[in-house]
Write an enzyme that holds these catalytic residues in place. Structure first.
Site, PDB file in Angstrom:
ATOM      1  N   SER A  28      42.240  57.574  38.590  1.00 40.27           N
ATOM      2  CA  SER A  28      41.667  58.121  40.239  1.00 40.27           C
ATOM      3  C   SER A  28      43.001  58.187  41.089  1.00 40.27           C
ATOM      4  CB  SER A  28      40.963  56.684  40.421  1.00 40.27           C
ATOM      5  OG  SER A  28      41.877  55.923  40.795  1.00 40.27           O
ATOM      6  N   LYS A  29      42.446  58.645  42.298  1.00 42.52           N
ATOM      7  CA  LYS A  29      43.232  58.673  43.447  1.00 42.52           C
ATOM      8  C   LYS A  29      44.451  57.705  43.468  1.00 42.52           C
ATOM      9  CE  LYS A  29      40.452  61.915  45.805  1.00 42.52           C
ATOM     10  NZ  LYS A  29      39.548  62.231  46.819  1.00 42.52           N
ATOM     11  N   ARG A  30      43.960  56.512  43.341  1.00 46.02           N
ATOM     12  CA  ARG A  30      44.723  55.281  43.419  1.00 46.02           C
ATOM     13  C   ARG A  30      46.072  55.317  42.487  1.00 46.02           C
ATOM     14  NH1 ARG A  30      41.061  51.483  42.335  1.00 46.02           N
ATOM     15  NH2 ARG A  30      39.278  53.208  42.956  1.00 46.02           N
ATOM     16  N   ALA A  79      47.513  57.888  40.925  1.00 48.27           N
ATOM     17  CA  ALA A  79      48.587  59.179  40.654  1.00 48.27           C
ATOM     18  C   ALA A  79      48.207  60.037  42.193  1.00 48.27           C
ATOM     19  CB  ALA A  79      48.553  59.890  39.545  1.00 48.27           C
TER      20      ALA A  79
END
Ligand code: GLU
Length: 517
Positions: free
Chosen positions: A256-258, A260
Site C-alpha cells: 500500500s501507499k504506506r 512504499a
C-alpha cells in the site's frame, strides 16, 4: 511464435503516476523485448477520460526514462503501428465492434444503468453465485431492437460470452489453468459514446500492434480470459500471456501507499540512484543467476526470460532497496558520483557550486570519503556542511572534547603545531596539484604517494610524533581533535579531515574550540 519479431508493450493508463508495480511490469516487458531482440512499445490507455491527464502521462514517461527504460514505438517516438493513444484510435474500435456485431459475437444492449444496478442488487440480495449482467438483451428480436432505436436509446455493445465452455489456457508463469466461461457475464466492449472499455480496446490494439507477448499483473488474469475469446472471435491469434504476482509488503500483504513511495519520481527526487532502483525492482519477482543480487541492465537483458519470473508474490523491502542504493553509490566513480549528487548539494551548500568549478578534485575527494556512508545522493548534503562553514559542535562532539580535562589544551597546542606548516593550504586557497594527486579516503597500509605535499599518510606520521611529544595517548587525542574540526563524532578519519580542511581552517577551528572553554 506468432510473428517473426517479438513485440511487447507497456500499456499504462495516465490516471496517476508510475508506481512500483507499473515500473516492474514495464521493466519485464522491456527486458523480454530486448532479450529476444524484439520491439518494446508504449501504448497509452487513456479511455478513462475523467481520470486521464497530461500531467500523469508526463510523470509516467519521466519515470520510465529515469529508470532507463526506453521504448521503440509510442509517445514522442511514433512508429509504424500508431497512433499509440487509444483516444486517437476510436474509429478502429468502432469498425471492430461492427464486425463483431455482424458475426454475432457481440450484441447491442439497451438496458439502462438503473436496470443494471437493480439486477446487481437483486443478485446480491439472493446471494447469487453469479454476479453480473443477466443477458437481458442477448436475444432481442429485430422488432424489439427497432423499438429501442426508435425511442432513441443508444446502446452499449456487449461481447457475447459462451455460456458454458471450459477453457484450458497456458500462462507463461502460472502454467496451465482451466476456466469455465459460466462465471463471466457478457461484458461491455463499447459505450454509447463510442469509447471502448479496457478489454476491448486492449485486444484490438494488441492485434493492430502485432503484440506477441504480454507480461502484466495477475489482477488481469480474468481479463485475459475475456481477451482470449475476443481474439478468437476476431480470428486472430492471442499473444502469449504472463501474469505476474502482486508485490507484497514485508508482512506478505498487498503493498500500500504506506509501504512504499507510489510515484517513481519520488525516488528520483530523494536521490535514489536510478540503477539501484532498477536493479531492486528487477528482483521483485525475478532472480539473476546464482546468488547475485547486483547486476546491470545489460546483464539483466542477457539473462532475462519471461518463464523465469517467479510464481509467488515478491516482498518489497525498503531496507534492501536502501542497501542496494549503497552498493551502487560505492561502485560509482567519484567524479560521476559528484555529478549525480550535485543537484542535492547545491541548494543547501551554495559553496559547492564554486568548489565544483574551481576545485573539482577536492570535491571528488570529499564525495569519495562518504561513499561508504551514504545510500542516497540526497544524504550527502546533510553530512558535508562542516567542510564549508565552521561547525557548531553537536552533543557527541562536545562530549569528545570534554572527555579529558586537558583536551582543550591539546587542541591549542596542535593548532600551534599546524600553523608551522604541517598541512596543505585550506580550500578555497590554491590547492592546485594537492587534490589531483592524493586520492581519498586513505586506507591503512596504503603505499605512500610520492609528492611534495602533505598527504594523509604524512600528516599521520607527523601527528603521531607530535602526540608522542605531548605525552598523551594517541586514542585520547584523536577524538577531541576530530570533533572540534567537524562538529560531530562521525565522518572521515582524522587525517583525511585534516587533509581536506587544510592548515588555516584547522588551526582556526581548533583554537575556536579551545578558547571557548
Ligand atoms: N491499462 C492496463 C493497466 O494499466 C493495461 C493492462 C494490460 O497490460 O493489458 O492495468
Amino acid at each position: 511464435m506468432i510473428h517473426p519479431t517479438p513485440r511487447l508493450r507497456f500499456a499504462p493508463s495516465p490516471t496517476g503516476p508510475l508506481h512500483l508495480g507499473g515500473a516492474r511490469t514495464a521493466m519485464y516487458n522491456w527486458a523480454a523485448a530486448r532479450a529476444m531482440g524484439g520491439a518494446f512499445l508504449l501504448r497509452i490507455e487513456d479511455t478513462d477520460q475523467a481520470r486521464s491527464t497530461e500531467a500523469s502521462l508526463q510523470i509516467i514517461l519521466a519515470g520510465l526514462r529515469w529508470l532507463g527504460i526506453d521504448w521503440d514505438e509510442g509517445p514522442e517516438q511514433g512508429g509504424a503501428f500508431g497512433p499509440y493513444f487509444q483516444m486517437q484510435r476510436l474509429d478502429r474500435y468502432r469498425a471492430a465492434a461492427e464486425r463483431l456485431l455482424q458475426s454475432g459475437h457481440a450484441y447491442r444492449c439497451y438496458c439502462s444503468a438503473e436496470r443494471i444496478e437493480a439486477v446487481r442488487e437483486a443478485q446480491k440480495a439472493q446471494k447469487s453465485a453469479f454476479l453480473g449482467y443477466d443477458g437481458h438483451c442477448r436475444e432481442l428480436s429485430p422488432a424489439q431492437r427497432a423499438e429501442f432505436e426508435q425511442r432513441g436509446v443508444v446502446p452499449n455493445v456487449r461481447f457475447r460470452m459462451p455460456s458454458e465452455r471450459t477453457l484450458r489456457v497456458h500462462d507463461l508463469i502460472l502454467g496451465d489453468v482451466e476456466v469455465n466461461t459460466r462465471d463471466f457475464d457478457d461484458w461491455v466492449m463499447l459505450r454509447p459514446d463510442g469509447v471502448p472499455l479496457y478489454n476491448f480496446a486492449c485486444v484490438i490494439d494488441d492485434i493492430d500492434m502485432k503484440i506477441t507477448h504480454v507480461v502484466r499483473g495477475n489482477e488481469h488474469f480474468q481479463n485475459g480470459i475475456k481477451q482470449r475469446l475476443l481474439f478468437e472471435a476476431l480470428g486472430a491469434e492471442c499473444p502469449l500471456y504472463a501474469h505476474i504476482p502482486l508485490i507484497l509488503n514485508k508482512d506478505g500483504k498487498k503493498l500500500s501507499k504506506r509501504d512504499a513511495d507510489t510515484n517513481m519520481l519520488d525516488y528520483r527526487d530523494k536521490g535514489f540512484p536510478p540503477e539501484a532502483v532498477f536493479n531492486y525492482i528487477a528482483l521483485l519477482g525475478w532472480g539473476f543467476s546464482g546468488d547475485r543480487d547486483v547486476f546491470s541492465r545489460e546483464e539483466m537483458v542477457q539473462a532475462f526470460r519471461i518463464e523465469s519470473i517467479g510464481k509467488s508474490g515478491a516482498k518489497f523491502d525498503e531496507e534492501k532497496l536502501r542497501w542496494m542504493c549503497g552498493e551502487y553509490v560505492r561502485r560509482t566513480p567519484p567524479p560521476l558520483l559528484l555529478a549525480r549528487a550535485l543537484p542535492w548539494l547545491t541548494p543547501a551548500l551554495p559553496a559547492v557550486v564554486h568548489a565544483a568549478r574551481t576545485h573539482a578534485a577536492w570535491l571528488e575527494n570529499v564525495v569519495a570519503c562518504y561513499q561508504e556512508r551514504i545510500a542516497l545522493y540526497g544524504e550527502l548534503g546533510d553530512k558535508i556542511g562542516w567542510l564549508f562553514a565552521d561547525p557548531v559542535l553537536d552533543d557527541a562532539a562536545k562530549k569528545n572534547v570534554d572527555k579529558d580535562p586537558a583536551g582543550r589544551s591539546w587542541l591549542a597546542a596542535y593548532a600551534a603545531h599546524l600553523e608551522q606548516g604541517a598541512l596543505p593550504p585550506s580550500w578555497p586557497a590554491d590547492r592546485q596539484g594537492v587534490d589531483e594527486v592524493v586520492r581519498l579516503p586513505s586506507k591503512k597500509d596504503q603505499p605512500e604517494v610520492a609528492c611534495a605535499f602533505w598527504t594523509p599518510a604524512r600528516i599521520e606520521a607527523d601527528c603521531r610524533a607530535f602526540v608522542e611529544q605531548l605525552g598523551v595517548k594517541f586514542g585520547s587525542f584523536v577524538h577531541p581533535v576530530r570533533a572540534a574540526l567537524t562538529g560531530t563524532d562521525k565522518g572521515p578519519g582524522l587525517f583525511d579531515v585534516l587533509f581536506l580542511l587544510g592548515a588555516e581552517t584547522c588551526a582556526r577551528r581548533l583554537r575556536a574550540v579551545s578558547d571557548a572553554s
